[in-house]
Design a protein around this motif. Structure first.
Motif, mmCIF file in Angstrom:
data_model
loop_
_atom_site.group_PDB
_atom_site.id
_atom_site.type_symbol
_atom_site.label_atom_id
_atom_site.label_comp_id
_atom_site.label_asym_id
_atom_site.label_seq_id
_atom_site.Cartn_x
_atom_site.Cartn_y
_atom_site.Cartn_z
ATOM 1 N N SER A 241 0.842 -1.198 0.000
ATOM 2 C CA SER A 241 0.000 0.000 0.000
ATOM 3 C C SER A 241 0.874 1.243 0.000
ATOM 4 C CB SER A 241 -0.912 0.011 1.227
ATOM 5 O OG SER A 241 -0.145 0.185 2.407
ATOM 6 N N VAL A 242 0.330 2.334 -0.503
ATOM 7 C CA VAL A 242 1.108 3.572 -0.592
ATOM 8 C C VAL A 242 1.542 4.054 0.790
ATOM 9 C CG1 VAL A 242 0.099 4.322 -2.786
ATOM 10 C CG2 VAL A 242 -1.027 4.957 -0.640
ATOM 11 N N GLU A 243 0.729 3.802 1.808
ATOM 12 C CA GLU A 243 1.059 4.265 3.161
ATOM 13 C C GLU A 243 2.298 3.542 3.705
ATOM 14 O OE1 GLU A 243 -3.121 5.145 2.288
ATOM 15 O OE2 GLU A 243 -1.988 3.265 2.289
ATOM 16 N N ARG A 244 2.494 2.303 3.289
ATOM 17 C CA ARG A 244 3.660 1.537 3.745
ATOM 18 C C ARG A 244 4.898 1.815 2.902
ATOM 19 N NH1 ARG A 244 2.920 -4.304 3.350
ATOM 20 N NH2 ARG A 244 4.856 -4.358 4.578
ATOM 21 N N ALA A 245 4.702 2.357 1.697
ATOM 22 C CA ALA A 245 5.824 2.512 0.766
ATOM 23 C C ALA A 245 6.378 3.928 0.707
ATOM 24 C CB ALA A 245 5.392 2.086 -0.641
ATOM 25 N N ALA A 246 5.582 4.918 1.082
ATOM 26 C CA ALA A 246 5.993 6.310 0.870
ATOM 27 C C ALA A 246 5.810 7.133 2.141
ATOM 28 C CB ALA A 246 5.191 6.929 -0.274
ATOM 29 N N ALA A 247 6.849 7.888 2.511
ATOM 30 C CA ALA A 247 6.745 8.783 3.665
ATOM 31 C C ALA A 247 5.739 9.893 3.406
ATOM 32 C CB ALA A 247 8.119 9.375 3.988
ATOM 33 N N SER A 248 5.625 10.301 2.127
ATOM 34 C CA SER A 248 4.615 11.281 1.723
ATOM 35 C C SER A 248 3.820 10.705 0.567
ATOM 36 C CB SER A 248 5.255 12.598 1.287
ATOM 37 O OG SER A 248 4.279 13.446 0.674
ATOM 38 N N THR A 249 2.511 10.615 0.735
ATOM 39 C CA THR A 249 1.650 10.099 -0.341
ATOM 40 C C THR A 249 1.015 11.228 -1.149
ATOM 41 O OG1 THR A 249 -0.213 9.936 1.207
ATOM 42 C CG2 THR A 249 1.145 7.973 0.911
ATOM 43 N N ASP A 250 1.482 12.448 -0.947
ATOM 44 C CA ASP A 250 1.029 13.576 -1.774
ATOM 45 C C ASP A 250 1.876 13.600 -3.054
ATOM 46 O OD1 ASP A 250 -0.873 14.353 0.072
ATOM 47 O OD2 ASP A 250 0.481 15.753 1.080
ATOM 48 N N TYR A 251 1.568 12.687 -3.944
ATOM 49 C CA TYR A 251 2.420 12.528 -5.128
ATOM 50 C C TYR A 251 2.395 13.760 -6.036
ATOM 51 C CZ TYR A 251 2.639 7.669 -3.668
ATOM 52 O OH TYR A 251 2.841 6.525 -2.940
ATOM 53 N N TYR A 252 1.329 14.531 -5.987
ATOM 54 C CA TYR A 252 1.242 15.724 -6.819
ATOM 55 C C TYR A 252 2.186 16.832 -6.334
ATOM 56 C CZ TYR A 252 -1.743 18.011 -3.293
ATOM 57 O OH TYR A 252 -2.240 18.587 -2.152
ATOM 58 N N LYS A 253 2.694 16.692 -5.108
ATOM 59 C CA LYS A 253 3.663 17.662 -4.580
ATOM 60 C C LYS A 253 5.104 17.193 -4.748
ATOM 61 C CE LYS A 253 0.577 19.425 -0.936
ATOM 62 N NZ LYS A 253 0.430 19.596 0.537
ATOM 63 N N ARG A 254 5.294 16.017 -5.295
ATOM 64 C CA ARG A 254 6.625 15.430 -5.363
ATOM 65 C C ARG A 254 7.570 16.207 -6.277
ATOM 66 N NH1 ARG A 254 7.620 10.031 -4.054
ATOM 67 N NH2 ARG A 254 6.380 9.407 -2.238
ATOM 68 N N GLY A 255 7.005 16.997 -7.186
ATOM 69 C CA GLY A 255 7.858 17.805 -8.061
ATOM 70 C C GLY A 255 8.514 18.959 -7.329
ATOM 71 N N ASP A 256 8.056 19.235 -6.103
ATOM 72 C CA ASP A 256 8.598 20.305 -5.265
ATOM 73 C C ASP A 256 8.468 21.656 -5.953
ATOM 74 O OD1 ASP A 256 9.828 21.723 -3.286
ATOM 75 O OD2 ASP A 256 11.841 20.966 -3.627
ATOM 76 N N PHE A 257 9.410 21.985 -6.814
ATOM 77 C CA PHE A 257 9.418 23.265 -7.518
ATOM 78 C C PHE A 257 8.540 23.241 -8.772
ATOM 79 C CE2 PHE A 257 13.263 20.687 -7.704
ATOM 80 C CZ PHE A 257 13.108 20.102 -8.963
ATOM 81 N N ILE A 258 7.924 22.090 -9.086
ATOM 82 C CA ILE A 258 7.035 21.961 -10.244
ATOM 83 C C ILE A 258 5.591 22.013 -9.747
ATOM 84 C CG2 ILE A 258 6.315 20.468 -12.156
ATOM 85 C CD1 ILE A 258 9.085 19.252 -12.164
ATOM 86 N N PRO A 259 4.719 22.797 -10.376
ATOM 87 C CA PRO A 259 3.313 22.834 -9.975
ATOM 88 C C PRO A 259 2.664 21.452 -10.073
ATOM 89 C CG PRO A 259 3.813 24.615 -11.491
ATOM 90 C CD PRO A 259 5.009 23.721 -11.491
ATOM 91 N N GLY A 260 1.624 21.230 -9.263
ATOM 92 C CA GLY A 260 0.983 19.921 -9.262
ATOM 93 C C GLY A 260 -0.515 19.989 -9.037
ATOM 94 N N LEU A 261 -1.195 18.905 -9.445
ATOM 95 C CA LEU A 261 -2.638 18.752 -9.286
ATOM 96 C C LEU A 261 -2.930 17.363 -8.761
ATOM 97 C CD1 LEU A 261 -3.796 19.945 -12.839
ATOM 98 C CD2 LEU A 261 -4.072 21.261 -10.737
ATOM 99 N N ARG A 262 -3.897 17.234 -7.850
ATOM 100 C CA ARG A 262 -4.400 15.919 -7.460
ATOM 101 C C ARG A 262 -5.844 15.809 -7.938
ATOM 102 N NH1 ARG A 262 -3.071 13.799 -1.665
ATOM 103 N NH2 ARG A 262 -4.358 15.563 -0.979
ATOM 104 N N VAL A 263 -6.122 14.765 -8.712
ATOM 105 C CA VAL A 263 -7.359 14.671 -9.493
ATOM 106 C C VAL A 263 -8.101 13.381 -9.139
ATOM 107 C CG1 VAL A 263 -8.314 14.723 -11.845
ATOM 108 C CG2 VAL A 263 -6.111 15.830 -11.355
ATOM 109 N N ASP A 264 -9.431 13.445 -9.170
ATOM 110 C CA ASP A 264 -10.255 12.245 -9.018
ATOM 111 C C ASP A 264 -10.124 11.412 -10.286
ATOM 112 O OD1 ASP A 264 -12.132 10.285 -8.650
ATOM 113 O OD2 ASP A 264 -13.846 11.635 -8.393
ATOM 114 N N GLY A 265 -9.306 10.372 -10.235
ATOM 115 C CA GLY A 265 -9.043 9.560 -11.409
ATOM 116 C C GLY A 265 -10.130 8.563 -11.739
#
Length: 399
Positions: A241-265
């Motif tokens: 599961s993502v909770e066990r694999a990633a310290a941060s599950t906000d994948y849309y923020k992973r670009g840091d300096f790159i803008p991001g969106l989290r979308v209902d897929g």
């Protein structure tokens, strides 16, 4: 419409005089014509607001879908769903062998993405590739024939489940995360040649921790590449599961300096509007953007994974009952008078027949002959010899 109904009425009267049973058929046509005339041409819908990162505003929270668009999205998603279920069946019959990663549950992602871009735009993804292969223009029979290793497959039976390609579609890549720098390279080519094109570069939540992805983010931001990095977060990387694999599950923020969106897929309209927003961002010369599509796969990671050792059957059933992308679109269309249940059932029947016909081809088409094993290594190159599995076996390669 009045003229058509009048003509059908005359047909009804004439049929009654000449042929028993024709009355009911003509009457059905009259009723169908009236039903289609009563449908709305378009409707407005509310969509879930996207979470945003380094953006002052996000995509719109309302959108318009025409009846024609809705029927197209529905047919495409049903085709992908049925194609994947047929692949499941053929795999269990041992007609499809090897790796096979199915896409059912995630149909709103590929259909929504394709609805928002141009055919001249580019797309590259990982190994859960069948849906994208179809939306990029390859037929069901070519996809299924590739899965069964037949000559009529889209890669001549040599690529299998993970390696399918089309015009402006670069696969289908088996190495986790390796397609991301390749997608940035495609975006670099778009910018270098001055084309008003973008590259959609997809990867999963399981690949999101790969170092090469962050290296690519850095270069893409420095060079302001027209690249939409898209994380299809289906909540499980293989069996973790993502909770066990990633310290941060906000994948849309992973670009840091790159803008991001989290979308209902799971909502094809939300994906469509977010992708339009992201594509406009890239075409305006603002550089890359990261999208996280929150979605769900119904099958396991691959056909070797039953998918219930790390999640419960109840969890899968709850997603099916509350968030299924096809059911969501169907309910929207029926509730807003864009279609009725009978019309959508007719599409279901047509899709099932289409899939069965494609499967028949995929199981009867011949396998590629051994002498063609070395073909298509290079494009537009003169023929040359390729060494086989030992020193004395040679094949000719023709591009």
């Amino acid at each position: 419409m009045r003229k058509m109904l009048a003509a059908l009425s005359r047909l009804l009267q004439g049929s009654a005089a000449h042929k028993p049973g024709a009355v009911s058929e003509a009457a059905r046509l009259v009723v169908a014509s009236r039903n289609y005339a009563d449908f709305a041409n378009e409707a407005s819908f509310d969509i879930k607001k996207c979470d945003v990162h380094r953006l002052e505003e996000g995509p719109p929270t309302t959108t318009v879908m025409t009846r024609e668009q809705g029927l197209q999205y529905y047919r495409t998603m049903q085709t992908i769903r049925r194609m994947e279920l047929k692949a499941d069946q053929l795999y269990k019959q041992k007609i499809i062998r090897g790796f096979c990663h199915l896409y059912d549950g995630q149909e709103a992602c590929c259909v929504g993405l394709e609805a928002a871009i141009n055919r001249t735009d580019h797309l590259i993804t990982a190994y859960r590739v069948h849906g994208f292969t179809y939306t990029r223009g390859i037929t069901v029979r070519e996809i299924l024939a590739e899965l069964t290793g037949r000559k009529g497959g889209c890669a001549k039976g040599k690529g299998g489940s993970m390696h399918m390609y089309a015009k402006n579609f670069y696969g289908g890549n088996g190495i986790v995360g390796a397609q991301v720098p390749l997608g940035a390279g495609v975006a670099l080519a778009c910018k270098y040649f001055g084309k008003d094109e973008v590259c959609l570069t997809l990867y999963g939540d399981g690949a999101a921790n790969q170092g090469q992805i962050f290296e690519t983010f850095n270069m893409a931001a420095l060079w302001k590449l027209p690249c939409i990095f898209i994380c299809e977060n289906n909540r499980y990387g293989m069996g973790t599961s993502v909770e066990r694999a990633a310290a941060s599950t906000d994948y849309y923020k992973r670009g840091d300096f790159i803008p991001g969106l989290r979308v209902d897929g799971m909502d094809v309209l939300a994906v469509r509007e977010a992708t339009k927003f992201a594509a406009d961002h890239c075409r305006a010369g603002k550089g890359p953007i990261v999208m996280e599509l929150q979605t769900y796969r119904y099958h396991g990671h691959s056909m070797s994974d039953p998918g219930i050792s790390y999640r419960t059957r109840e969890e899968i059933q709850e997603v099916r009952s509350k968030s299924d992308p096809i059911t969501l679109l169907k309910d929207r269309m029926v509730n807003n008078n864009l279609a009725n249940v009978d019309e959508l059932k007719e599409i279901d029947v047509e899709v099932r027949k289409h899939i069965e016909d494609a499967a028949q081809f995929a199981t009867t088409d011949p396998e590629p002959p051994l002498e063609e094993l070395g073909n298509f290594i290079y494009s537009n190159e003169p023929p040359f010899e390729v060494r086989g599995p030992n020193l004395w076996t040679r094949y000719k390669s023709v591009g």
